[in-house]
Structure formats: C-alpha cells, structure tokens
Design a protein around this motif. Structure first.
Motif, mmCIF file in Angstrom:
data_model
loop_
_atom_site.group_PDB
_atom_site.id
_atom_site.type_symbol
_atom_site.label_atom_id
_atom_site.label_comp_id
_atom_site.label_asym_id
_atom_site.label_seq_id
_atom_site.Cartn_x
_atom_site.Cartn_y
_atom_site.Cartn_z
ATOM 1 N N GLU A 1 -16.587 124.607 -34.291
ATOM 2 C CA GLU A 1 -15.435 124.896 -33.446
ATOM 3 C C GLU A 1 -15.251 123.790 -32.408
ATOM 4 O OE1 GLU A 1 -14.015 129.094 -31.776
ATOM 5 O OE2 GLU A 1 -15.862 128.372 -30.806
ATOM 6 N N GLU A 2 -16.334 123.380 -31.785
ATOM 7 C CA GLU A 2 -16.274 122.323 -30.775
ATOM 8 C C GLU A 2 -15.983 120.965 -31.413
ATOM 9 O OE1 GLU A 2 -19.376 124.733 -27.870
ATOM 10 O OE2 GLU A 2 -20.107 123.175 -29.243
ATOM 11 N N TRP A 3 -16.586 120.708 -32.560
ATOM 12 C CA TRP A 3 -16.332 119.445 -33.252
ATOM 13 C C TRP A 3 -14.861 119.357 -33.700
ATOM 14 C CZ3 TRP A 3 -18.867 114.965 -33.952
ATOM 15 C CH2 TRP A 3 -18.346 114.068 -34.887
ATOM 16 N N ASP A 4 -14.337 120.442 -34.230
ATOM 17 C CA ASP A 4 -12.960 120.436 -34.706
ATOM 18 C C ASP A 4 -11.974 120.196 -33.570
ATOM 19 O OD1 ASP A 4 -13.850 120.830 -37.268
ATOM 20 O OD2 ASP A 4 -13.440 122.982 -37.319
ATOM 21 N N ALA A 5 -12.344 120.598 -32.352
ATOM 22 C CA ALA A 5 -11.484 120.300 -31.196
ATOM 23 C C ALA A 5 -11.417 118.795 -30.959
ATOM 24 C CB ALA A 5 -12.018 121.013 -29.954
ATOM 25 N N CYS A 6 -12.517 118.119 -31.194
ATOM 26 C CA CYS A 6 -12.553 116.659 -31.072
ATOM 27 C C CYS A 6 -11.671 116.013 -32.137
ATOM 28 C CB CYS A 6 -13.994 116.165 -31.182
ATOM 29 S SG CYS A 6 -14.198 114.373 -31.000
ATOM 30 N N ILE A 7 -11.692 116.549 -33.357
ATOM 31 C CA ILE A 7 -10.835 116.037 -34.427
ATOM 32 C C ILE A 7 -9.362 116.243 -34.067
ATOM 33 C CG2 ILE A 7 -10.124 116.364 -36.827
ATOM 34 C CD1 ILE A 7 -12.998 117.083 -37.501
ATOM 35 N N ALA A 8 -9.060 117.428 -33.538
ATOM 36 C CA ALA A 8 -7.667 117.761 -33.207
ATOM 37 C C ALA A 8 -7.100 116.811 -32.163
ATOM 38 C CB ALA A 8 -7.578 119.200 -32.719
ATOM 39 N N GLU A 9 -7.957 116.277 -31.281
ATOM 40 C CA GLU A 9 -7.503 115.365 -30.237
ATOM 41 C C GLU A 9 -7.752 113.909 -30.609
ATOM 42 O OE1 GLU A 9 -8.740 116.377 -26.314
ATOM 43 O OE2 GLU A 9 -8.224 118.500 -26.530
ATOM 44 N N ALA A 10 -8.060 113.679 -31.905
ATOM 45 C CA ALA A 10 -8.256 112.314 -32.433
ATOM 46 C C ALA A 10 -9.441 111.601 -31.793
ATOM 47 C CB ALA A 10 -6.978 111.489 -32.267
ATOM 48 N N GLY A 11 -10.357 112.369 -31.197
ATOM 49 C CA GLY A 11 -11.569 111.757 -30.653
ATOM 50 C C GLY A 11 -12.633 111.566 -31.704
ATOM 51 N N CYS A 12 -12.566 112.343 -32.786
ATOM 52 C CA CYS A 12 -13.512 112.249 -33.895
ATOM 53 C C CYS A 12 -12.721 112.118 -35.193
ATOM 54 C CB CYS A 12 -14.411 113.496 -33.957
ATOM 55 S SG CYS A 12 -15.378 113.800 -32.454
ATOM 56 N N ALA B 1 -18.924 110.363 -26.489
ATOM 57 C CA ALA B 1 -17.984 109.466 -25.818
ATOM 58 C C ALA B 1 -16.645 110.155 -25.570
ATOM 59 C CB ALA B 1 -17.792 108.208 -26.656
ATOM 60 N N TRP B 2 -16.187 110.956 -26.558
ATOM 61 C CA TRP B 2 -14.945 111.705 -26.393
ATOM 62 C C TRP B 2 -15.053 112.702 -25.237
ATOM 63 C CZ3 TRP B 2 -14.444 117.093 -27.623
ATOM 64 C CH2 TRP B 2 -13.151 117.591 -27.475
ATOM 65 N N LEU B 3 -16.170 113.420 -25.165
ATOM 66 C CA LEU B 3 -16.371 114.366 -24.070
ATOM 67 C C LEU B 3 -16.360 113.656 -22.721
ATOM 68 C CD1 LEU B 3 -19.167 116.858 -25.221
ATOM 69 C CD2 LEU B 3 -16.771 117.379 -24.768
ATOM 70 N N SER B 4 -16.989 112.492 -22.644
ATOM 71 C CA SER B 4 -17.034 111.742 -21.381
ATOM 72 C C SER B 4 -15.635 111.352 -20.943
ATOM 73 C CB SER B 4 -17.912 110.495 -21.543
ATOM 74 O OG SER B 4 -19.241 110.842 -21.848
ATOM 75 N N GLN B 5 -14.837 110.865 -21.874
ATOM 76 C CA GLN B 5 -13.484 110.451 -21.551
ATOM 77 C C GLN B 5 -12.622 111.648 -21.162
ATOM 78 O OE1 GLN B 5 -11.323 108.695 -24.832
ATOM 79 N NE2 GLN B 5 -10.006 107.515 -23.454
#
Length: 562
Positions: free
Chosen positions: A379-390, A419-423
C-alpha cells in the motif's frame, strides 16, 4: 566469495526439532552421511536420455557406502522442492554430505538455476519462479558446517532455455569458494558438453572411482578429471570450485569422520594470525567453531578458558531494561508509521553459528532515531508509484497487496523509496544501518531471538515458526511487537539495510554508522523471511545479496532521522 543469500534460501523446511539438534552441535561421527540425488532427463523440449540411469547408478554407490539418500527422478518443480526439503531435514552439525544433480540448468545474473521437467522459461522474468536456485541447496549445507561436502552439478548442457535467458552466456556460472563445500562441474564453467548417445563420460568415471574402497573424494576427482581430459584430448576438463575434501570417502565400511589434526590452510592461518593476540573470547570461540580440529585448537581452547575466567571474575554490570514502546508518528497519510528508538549501547553479533556474525562487539547508538513500525507495505509502495517517485511495480504473486510487505524489490528500489519520502516530507529518510537494525530488533534483549533463547511457536512468520504452516508473506503486524513496539523484525520479509557486505565484523564501526565502501555490489539483508527456518531469524543473523537483484522474499523498512 560466499554466496549465502538469505532471500534465496527458500524451502529450507527444517522443523523446530532440527533447529534444536543443530544447537546441540552434534559431532559428525555420530551422524550418518546424507546425500541428495536428482536425475532429470524427460524434458519435453530437450530430453537427456542418459541422466536418470546415471543418477540411479550413483545413488546406488552412495547407498552402498552407507549414505542416507534422498532421491528424485524426472522431477517436477514441486518434487524437487520436496526432495531439497527432505534432504535439508537430515542435515546435522558437522555432517558429511554429497549432492548430485543431473539434467538441465541455466545461468542468470551469475547464478545457477536448476530446471525441473515442468519448468517453463519464456523470458528472463521466469527464471526465478520456474527455476530452482542452487543456493537453496548450498545455504543449508553452509549452515551445517560440513565435515566434508561435495555438490556435483552435471548440468552443463546446451538447452533452449539458456538462449531465452541470455544468448551471450552458456554453460554454468562459476561458484566462488565456500568453506567446507566443494562444487564440481563436468566441464569448465561457461562451457558445455553434449549429451552423446553413449553413457555420460564424466559420470561414468565418477561412479567408477567412487566405488574404490577407502578412496578420498579428493583422489576420486583427480582420477575423474584425468580420465575425462585424456579421453577427450583436453576438450572436456572437469572443474572444482575449491579443492575436494580429503576426509570424505564414499565407498567405505567405516564411519566417515573429519580428518584429525592437520596443517592449517591459508584461510585458517590468516584467521589465526588475526586473532592470536586478541583479548576477546568471541574471537577464539569463532575460531573453534570453524576449526574444532585445527592445529591451533588446543591453544584457542586454553586462551578461551582464560578469557572467560576473567569475565566471570568481574562484577556483572546491571542489564538495562528495554525501553517501553514509543508512540508512533506518521509524516503523511501515505507514509510509514515510525517509532522512536532511544539511544543506547548493545553487544552486536554472535559466535553461535557463522564466522561472518563475529566477533561480538559493543556498539553505541548515540542518537535516537525513528524506524518503521512495520516493513514498508505494498500500500505504501504503491503510493510512491502513484506519485512517480518509484518505477518498479513488484508482483504480489496473487496474494494481494494492501498491508502485506512490499517484496521483490532490490536495494536500489528501497533507496529510491527513501529518497521519495525525504523529498515529500522534508525529513531525512534512509535505510537503517546494520547496527541500528540489530539494536532495534533486539530491543534490549541479549538472547538468541528477540523473544528468548529458543524457538517458540507463533512469534514470527517463518518455516516451522507457526502452529499452522503459512509459507507466504502475510499482513504486517500479525504477531506481537517487540519491546520497542516494532513488528516483524524477524520473519515475513527479509530486509535490506544500508551497509555493504563484509565477511566479519572485524574493523566494523562501533558508533552505529553504516559500513560502506565505494561501488560495493553486495549489500546486507537482515531478519529472515517467511521462506526460512528459525536459524535465519536469530537477532544476529545476517546475509548478503547483490544490490540490483530482486527476489520475492526481499523487502525493507525505513529509518527517519530524529
């Protein structure tokens, strides 16, 4: 280079009773030698007619020599997995073991994958799901500290699957030396031999020499190599990853025991030269664990006794109780829940099982830090994908995403997520250092496992850890948290940490920082996974994996600097 990859140790299905037996450190001479023999020839696309007969014949030689043989012929993937599991359950501390695999295999990213007769390889991505990683056999052998062990890979053949995986490679990948385990190839790695209508020359010579009463395997291999090379005019020269064991005898009526006192090999001598002036009992314990019959064993025992006496004579320092679980924070709705870990000091490492977990040394965590209460979830990883961070979308293997740990991710993927979380949050997120990870996992304990000295049921998700077998990653937080309030530090998904792999803790930082070096390929995994037995869930257990290889048991959790 030791290819001990925690995430790839799928199907090491030892029961708790087996783990207890390992803990008793049973000597090899009390155990019957064991063998695993697999002969696959009935491949629909590329049959190998001679292999099943070869395998049956070699299994017969092993049985005549007193080996307890696990045998599989023309085996499907599930049958090979079952055979590996049965073989693994028979391993004991200091065992003598022989493995023979005949059939097809492919090399992929410098690793060898055995092929079942029902393996379907249509792309590179199929290798890990359809092939059987040879590490699934090698890893439990390494854990058992064998008295003598050979793994024979009679699989260097042309096959249609290698071309699919990589047209630029052929044959088998070379296996770096592993202490106590010799890997045997019928031809030099990277080369192939044809399946001639006549009997397999390599196995024919192997069986002939192995039948000679009292002949050490070192001499067996020398004879095989000489005979095959001469018969083929040096077109086929069998190869070994390290010198074959002198103390392994296949055809003998006596019990197979490790050789008595002997001269030190260069690795052992280098180890001894490093520790002989040490004031650490753990160093000498590590030497004796590795070389119980070594030429310096008596000296090491005397020094160990002397140092342990000194320790006993000192007044014991009062043990600090573990801190109470901290309240959690979350920097955004899609961000991981984080728990504050207090500063403190602890004894890192172990001399119980592996040299690369030693020496035990004190580490001081000087600043508090936040660590993920759970492994990063799909769930948390997919949020990163949705925001183009992953970019990588890992396969959930049909088990569902949500709160299950995100797996099939490599070290670089995990770094990208941090890195996405930091940004996104403006706070510094990163992977935990190896010492931070172990400090958080122990949560103030000094025992083998976070919950105590021995394996207990339903404390974590692993093979043999639960009352009912699970054999898959499950929702994070399904078991009780540790004393710091952190879930699943052991089991469920193996976890990447920041550090480069080092073969011991000699020279490791003692301030909680990461031990890194430029462009290191191998990184550290901690905690064990759902596919491992309890030995891999010890607080000190550590393993390595290539930073850019994804595997379906590998995940991670993050740290946020306070």
């Amino acid at each position: 280079m030791l290819k001990l990859r925690l995430a790839g140790v799928a199907l090491l299905t030892l029961l708790s009773a087996t783990v207890t037996a390992f803990g008793q450190n049973a000597p090899a001479e009390t155990s019957r030698p064991v063998a695993l023999v697999i002969g696959n020839g009935s491949y629909p696309q590329s049959p190998v007619g001679s292999v099943p007969d070869d395998a049956r014949a070699f299994a017969g030689v092993l049985r005549d020599g007193g080996f307890d043989v696990v045998y599989a012929e023309n085996a499907k993937r599930t049958e090979i997995e079952a055979a590996i599991s049965a073989f693994t359950r028979k391993l004991g501390w200091g065992v003598t073991a022989v493995v023979y695999y005949g059939g097809h295999a492919v090399q992929y990213q410098d690793r060898n994958f055995l092929l079942a007769i029902d393996s379907k390889i249509a792309s590179e991505a199929d290798v890990r799901t359809e092939g059987i990683d040879i590490d699934l056999i090698l890893d439990p052998l390494i854990v058992s500290r064998p008295a003598g062990c050979v793994v024979i890979l009679d699989a260097a053949r042309k096959n249609p699957w290698q071309q699919i995986v990589s047209a630029r490679t052929r044959g088998l990948s070379s296996q770096p030396p592993i202490q106590g385990v010799t890997v045997i190839y019928p031809v030099v790695p990277g080369e192939v031999v044809g399946d001639a209508p006549r009997a397999n020359l390599f196995v024919t010579e192997l069986i002939k020499s192995a039948k000679v009463q009292g002949l050490s395997f070192k001499e067996v291999f020398r004879r095989v190599r000489t005979s095959v090379a001469q018969a083929t005019r040096d077109q086929q020269i069998p190869w070994e990853s390290s010198p074959s064991p002198e103390n392994l005898v296949i055809s003998s009526t006596r019990k197979l025991v490790a050789a008595p006192a002997r001269a030190a090999d260069p690795v052992e001598l280098g180890f001894w030269d490093t520790i002989k002036g040490s004031d650490s009992a753990a160093d000498f314990k590590a030497y004796l664990d590795s070389y119980p019959d070594g030429p310096f064993a008596e000296t090491a025992r005397a020094r160990l006794q002397q140092l342990e006496t000194k320790v006993v004579s000192k007044p014991a320092a009062p043990e600090q109780p573990p801190a109470a679980p901290q309240s959690a924070i979350r920097d955004c709705p899609q961000c991981p829940e984080m728990v504050l870990i207090p500063a403190g000091a602890f004894q890192m490492g172990s001399s119980e099982m592996f040299d690369f977990e030693a020496p035990v040394h004190q580490v001081s965590i000087r600043k508090p830090f936040y660590i993920g209460r759970r492994e990063v979830t799909f769930e948390e990883w997919d949020a990163c994908i949705a925001e183009a961070g992953c970019k990588q979308r890992p396969d959930d293997r049909g088990l569902g995403r949500a709160r299950r740990p995100a797996t099939d991710l490599d070290w670089d993927d995990a770094k990208g997520y941090a890195a996405w979380l930091s940004q996104k949050t403006g706070h510094t997120y990163r992977l935990p250092t190896e010492s931070e990870w172990e400090y958080a996992a122990r949560a103030g304990t000094t025992t083998t496992y976070p919950w105590g000295k021995t394996v207990e049921k339903d404390k974590a998700n692993c093979v043999g850890c639960t009352s009912d077998p699970v054999r898959k990653a499950i929702d994070t937080g399904s078991f009780q948290p540790n004393a710091f309030g952190v879930y699943d530090m052991t089991g469920n998904a193996a976890e990447w940490v920041e550090d480069c792999w080092n073969d011991s803790y000699r020279g490791a930082p003692t301030d909680g920082s990461a031990w890194t070096k430029p462009q290191c390929r191998e990184r550290v995994l901690r905690g064990g996974s759902f596919n491992n037995d309890p030995r891999y869930l010890r607080s000190a257990a550590r393993f390595k994996y290539d930073h850019d290889v994804r595997f379906y048991t590998n995940g991670f959790r993050v740290v946020r600097e306070n």
